[in-house]
Design a protein around this motif. Structure first.
Motif, mmCIF file in Angstrom:
data_model
loop_
_atom_site.group_PDB
_atom_site.id
_atom_site.type_symbol
_atom_site.label_atom_id
_atom_site.label_comp_id
_atom_site.label_asym_id
_atom_site.label_seq_id
_atom_site.Cartn_x
_atom_site.Cartn_y
_atom_site.Cartn_z
ATOM 1 N N ALA A 199 3.102 16.494 -14.640
ATOM 2 C CA ALA A 199 3.308 16.998 -13.233
ATOM 3 C C ALA A 199 2.664 16.159 -12.264
ATOM 4 O O ALA A 199 3.026 15.802 -11.159
ATOM 5 N N LEU A 200 1.172 15.921 -12.433
ATOM 6 C CA LEU A 200 0.527 14.935 -11.597
ATOM 7 C C LEU A 200 0.914 13.560 -11.561
ATOM 8 O O LEU A 200 1.174 12.993 -10.461
ATOM 9 N N SER A 201 1.250 13.071 -12.589
ATOM 10 C CA SER A 201 1.588 11.568 -12.536
ATOM 11 C C SER A 201 3.202 11.366 -12.130
ATOM 12 O O SER A 201 3.511 10.543 -11.469
ATOM 13 N N SER A 202 3.907 12.454 -12.326
ATOM 14 C CA SER A 202 5.457 12.449 -11.827
ATOM 15 C C SER A 202 5.344 12.584 -10.124
ATOM 16 O O SER A 202 5.958 11.984 -9.308
ATOM 17 N N ILE A 203 4.174 13.141 -9.623
ATOM 18 C CA ILE A 203 4.140 13.243 -8.298
ATOM 19 C C ILE A 203 3.551 12.309 -7.400
ATOM 20 O O ILE A 203 3.919 11.671 -6.518
ATOM 21 N N THR A 204 2.412 11.769 -8.212
ATOM 22 C CA THR A 204 1.692 10.685 -7.538
ATOM 23 C C THR A 204 2.224 9.354 -7.745
ATOM 24 O O THR A 204 1.998 8.647 -6.673
ATOM 25 N N GLY A 205 2.329 8.954 -9.098
ATOM 26 C CA GLY A 205 2.987 7.762 -9.268
ATOM 27 C C GLY A 205 4.005 6.961 -8.272
ATOM 28 O O GLY A 205 3.768 5.804 -8.009
ATOM 29 N N PRO A 206 5.060 7.859 -7.884
ATOM 30 C CA PRO A 206 5.902 7.194 -7.037
ATOM 31 C C PRO A 206 5.665 6.512 -5.709
ATOM 32 O O PRO A 206 6.211 5.861 -5.087
ATOM 33 N N PHE A 207 4.475 7.075 -5.110
ATOM 34 C CA PHE A 207 3.717 6.537 -3.836
ATOM 35 C C PHE A 207 3.332 5.091 -3.868
ATOM 36 O O PHE A 207 3.445 4.423 -3.096
ATOM 37 N N LEU A 208 3.156 4.774 -5.146
ATOM 38 C CA LEU A 208 2.924 3.118 -5.248
ATOM 39 C C LEU A 208 3.740 2.195 -6.153
ATOM 40 O O LEU A 208 3.386 1.095 -6.453
ATOM 41 N N PRO A 210 0.841 -1.173 0.081
ATOM 42 C CA PRO A 210 0.048 -0.014 -0.220
ATOM 43 C C PRO A 210 1.008 1.252 -0.124
ATOM 44 O O PRO A 210 0.321 2.277 -0.596
ATOM 45 N N PHE A 211 1.969 1.234 0.425
ATOM 46 C CA PHE A 211 2.948 2.346 0.478
ATOM 47 C C PHE A 211 4.577 2.076 0.396
ATOM 48 O O PHE A 211 5.160 2.212 1.352
ATOM 49 N N PRO A 212 4.943 1.539 -1.129
ATOM 50 C CA PRO A 212 6.301 1.033 -0.943
ATOM 51 C C PRO A 212 7.119 2.303 -0.777
ATOM 52 O O PRO A 212 8.444 2.139 -0.775
ATOM 53 N N LEU A 213 6.807 3.612 -1.008
ATOM 54 C CA LEU A 213 7.644 4.678 -0.986
ATOM 55 C C LEU A 213 8.241 4.756 0.540
ATOM 56 O O LEU A 213 9.214 5.483 0.875
ATOM 57 N N TYR A 214 7.417 4.275 1.521
ATOM 58 C CA TYR A 214 7.913 4.396 2.978
ATOM 59 C C TYR A 214 9.272 3.820 3.301
ATOM 60 O O TYR A 214 9.795 4.579 4.114
ATOM 61 N N GLN A 215 9.661 2.544 2.824
ATOM 62 C CA GLN A 215 11.048 2.225 2.862
ATOM 63 C C GLN A 215 11.909 2.978 2.379
ATOM 64 O O GLN A 215 13.080 3.146 2.960
#
Length: 589
Positions: A68-77, A16-21
């Motif tokens: 802009a939107l996809s570059s910011i939101t995509g990395p969270f998942l 659910p949040f791979p960016l956490y690591q």
């Protein structure tokens, strides 16, 4: 509710949040490297976003909003730390083809696009949870090459009308667009052609001698200056509209349920194409960097990015090859480089949005044509045409279909050809006979249906995929073996058989019943746990009988065949029965 959502993620294998690591182990050094990569990517992304929006027949700001939107939101998942999400040539042309096929004017396309993006997002999120990304292994690269080549042709012919200053009817296929272009070519405006030609003369030297600079952005800057100068001498070309950040609105899109059914097919095609495109890029960069990538997780990130674009005025999202490679080569350390790039794009809109009104449309159209030409990779096409007949068939099916049919139809056609040829190859189990000669040595013989020296016991090695596509052929071959009058027992050795399904279970059941009706019997040996589960769940084990079923033992791979032979000798009542072995042409055990 949150617990249920987390449970869904756990069951699907998604995070659910791979960016956490990444954030837990983030350092100043990594941040600096990511920021440098983000700067490089954003300098390319700004003009590319405008170009892709132009390709799709949409206002140029929608491409920048999407980036802009996809570059910011995509990395969270996301699973890949290098893949940059945003608009691409492939998805832009698919949008253009879909809306033209539906007969939508540009204003209608802008209204319908958010609903389409929501559908794309739904397809991708649902696909990620059920794990459909594995389907990409059955789709030949020839499909992607054929699609991109056809898309490049459509890009070129659609932008030529802007380069020539023509106002001809829009069409959804290359063939129709080319016809309209030829009919209207007599109305060419020399001002537009002059501006496009000057842009080409600026770009080519920059590309050759200024490789370290953002050549596309620099070319547009110079073209804007030339347009101002030429305007003083009465040479006027059509200009892009300036972008105001205040026009960037967020909110619920308008829904027209009547349009839902007609755009669903295009949305599915965009989702499928994005999966193919992104998975290819992710696997390539993962191989070069030594990373491991989860394609379903990557698919989930694209679904989320499409939702963000639906509510934020963007366009369809995929993985960009050029920006992802630039991100990788620029030394990005984590997926946060993508977030930096997106934030810089937003800043660029605030600072430079109003100056976009100084860029001539023919100049941007000429650069888009150059992008289209770069997509036609003659070396790769040659490989597809010359390597195997299957590759050539799939490539030509997709490419020719893309010239005369809507691109969503063409990619389905190519995928169907690819999967069909795969199933055709997998559905032909080839057997050869291995038996002892007079000196006691093993010799190979051709498998002949009407052999006169058929022994009492036959061992049939089944190797590779044995599933629904091969079940009929397998049953037909085995029936001819069973019908030989000298044969008493067939031992099916399933140690190397894979992907058994219900169709195969019923086929083997038919074989057992057919053999017994002819006074023969069937024994199974070398059965792995998966094979045993299929036999049990289908009721086949009950039909066969436990006494005729011998499981595979890893510590002694040959013991199951030995026990099966003992059982066969009990059935025949002969301890010295003749034995032969049937094996596929693949190397077995």
């Amino acid at each position: 509710m949150l617990g249920k959502v987390l449970n869904w993620f756990r069951k699907s294998g998604l995070h659910p949040f791979p960016l956490y690591q990444t954030l837990r182990n983030y350092t100043v050094g990594k941040a600096l490297a990511d920021f440098r990569a983000g700067i490089n990517v954003s300098l390319l992304d700004f003009p590319q976003g405008m170009a892709y929006a132009l390709i799709a027949g949409l206002p140029v700001q929608m491409g920048i909003f999407c980036s802009a939107l996809s570059s910011i939101t995509g990395p969270f998942l996301a699973s890949s730390r290098f893949v940059m999400l945003g608009p691409t040539n492939a998805t832009a042309v698919m949008l253009l083809s879909t809306f033209l096929t539906l007969g939508y004017a540009p204003e209608q396309a802008v209204i319908a696009l958010p609903m389409m993006l929501i559908l794309v997002g739904v397809f991708m999120v649902a696909g990620a949870f059920i794990g459909v990304a594995s389907i990409t292994q059955y789709i030949s690269r020839a499909v992607v090459v054929g699609y991109i080549t056809a898309a490049a042709c459509l890009i070129i012919v659609n932008q030529l009308k802007t380069v020539l200053g023509l106002h001809v009817p829009r069409a959804g296929t290359f063939a129709e667009s080319l016809q309209n272009l030829i009919i209207g070519i007599g109305e060419t405006q020399w001002e537009a052609l002059t501006m496009a030609s000057l842009t080409l003369l600026v770009y080519l030297p920059l590309k050759r001698w200024a490789k370290g600079l953002p050549t596309v952005a620099l070319t547009l800057l110079i073209a804007g200056g030339l347009a101002v100068v030429l305007g003083h001498y009465g040479v006027h070309a059509e200009m892009l509209s300036p972008i105001s950040v205040s026009s960037w609105t967020f909110g619920l899109p308008r829904f027209d349920l009547g349009d839902l059914a007609v755009i669903a097919n295009g949305a599915l095609a965009v989702a499928f194409l994005s999966l193919l495109e992104s998975s290819s890029i992710a696997k390539t960069l993962a191989a070069q960097s030594g990373d491991r990538v989860d394609l379903n997780q990557q698919m989930l990130s694209m679904g989320a990015a499409n939702f963000a674009c639906a509510f934020g005025g963007g366009m369809a999202v995929s993985g960009s090859l050029t920006r992802s490679v630039l991100n990788f080569r620029s030394g990005a350390q984590t997926a946060i480089s993508s977030i930096f790039s997106g934030v810089l794009l937003v800043a660029g809109l605030f600072l430079f949005g109003r100056f976009i009104g100084y860029i001539p449309k023919p100049a941007l159209a000429m650069l888009v044509i150059l992008v289209g030409l770069s997509l036609i990779n003659r070396t790769t096409i040659w490989v597809m045409l010359k390597t195997t007949r299957s590759d050539a068939t799939v490539f030509l099916s997709t490419f020719i279909g893309g010239l005369f049919l809507p691109l969503d139809t063409a990619i389905y056609l190519g995928a169907a050809a690819s999967i069909g040829l795969f199933l055709h190859k997998a559905s032909k189990p080839g057997l050869k006979e291995v038996s002892f000669d007079d000196s006691g040595k093993l010799v190979e013989q051709k498998l002949e249906r009407e052999r006169k020296d058929r022994p009492e016991i036959a061992i049939v090695h089944v190797e590779g995929d044995l599933f629904f596509a091969s079940s009929d052929v397998f049953l037909d071959q085995m029936r001819h073996v069973v019908q030989h009058p000298a044969l008493s027992v067939i031992i099916l050795r399933l140690r190397n058989a894979h992907n058994l399904d219900a169709s195969v279970a019923l086929t083997i059941k038919d074989l057992v019943l057919f053999a017994r009706s002819n006074g023969r019997d069937v024994i199974v040996s070398g059965a792995h746990p998966y094979v045993e589960r299929v036999f049990k769940n289908s009721g086949l084990l009950e039909t066969l009988g436990e006494s005729n079923f011998f499981r595979y033992h890893p510590e002694n791979p040959t013991i199951s065949t030995r026990d099966a032979l003992k059982r066969a000798q009990e059935i025949t009542g002969e301890k010295s029965a003749d034995i032969t072995i049937f094996a596929s042409e693949k190397k077995g055990d």
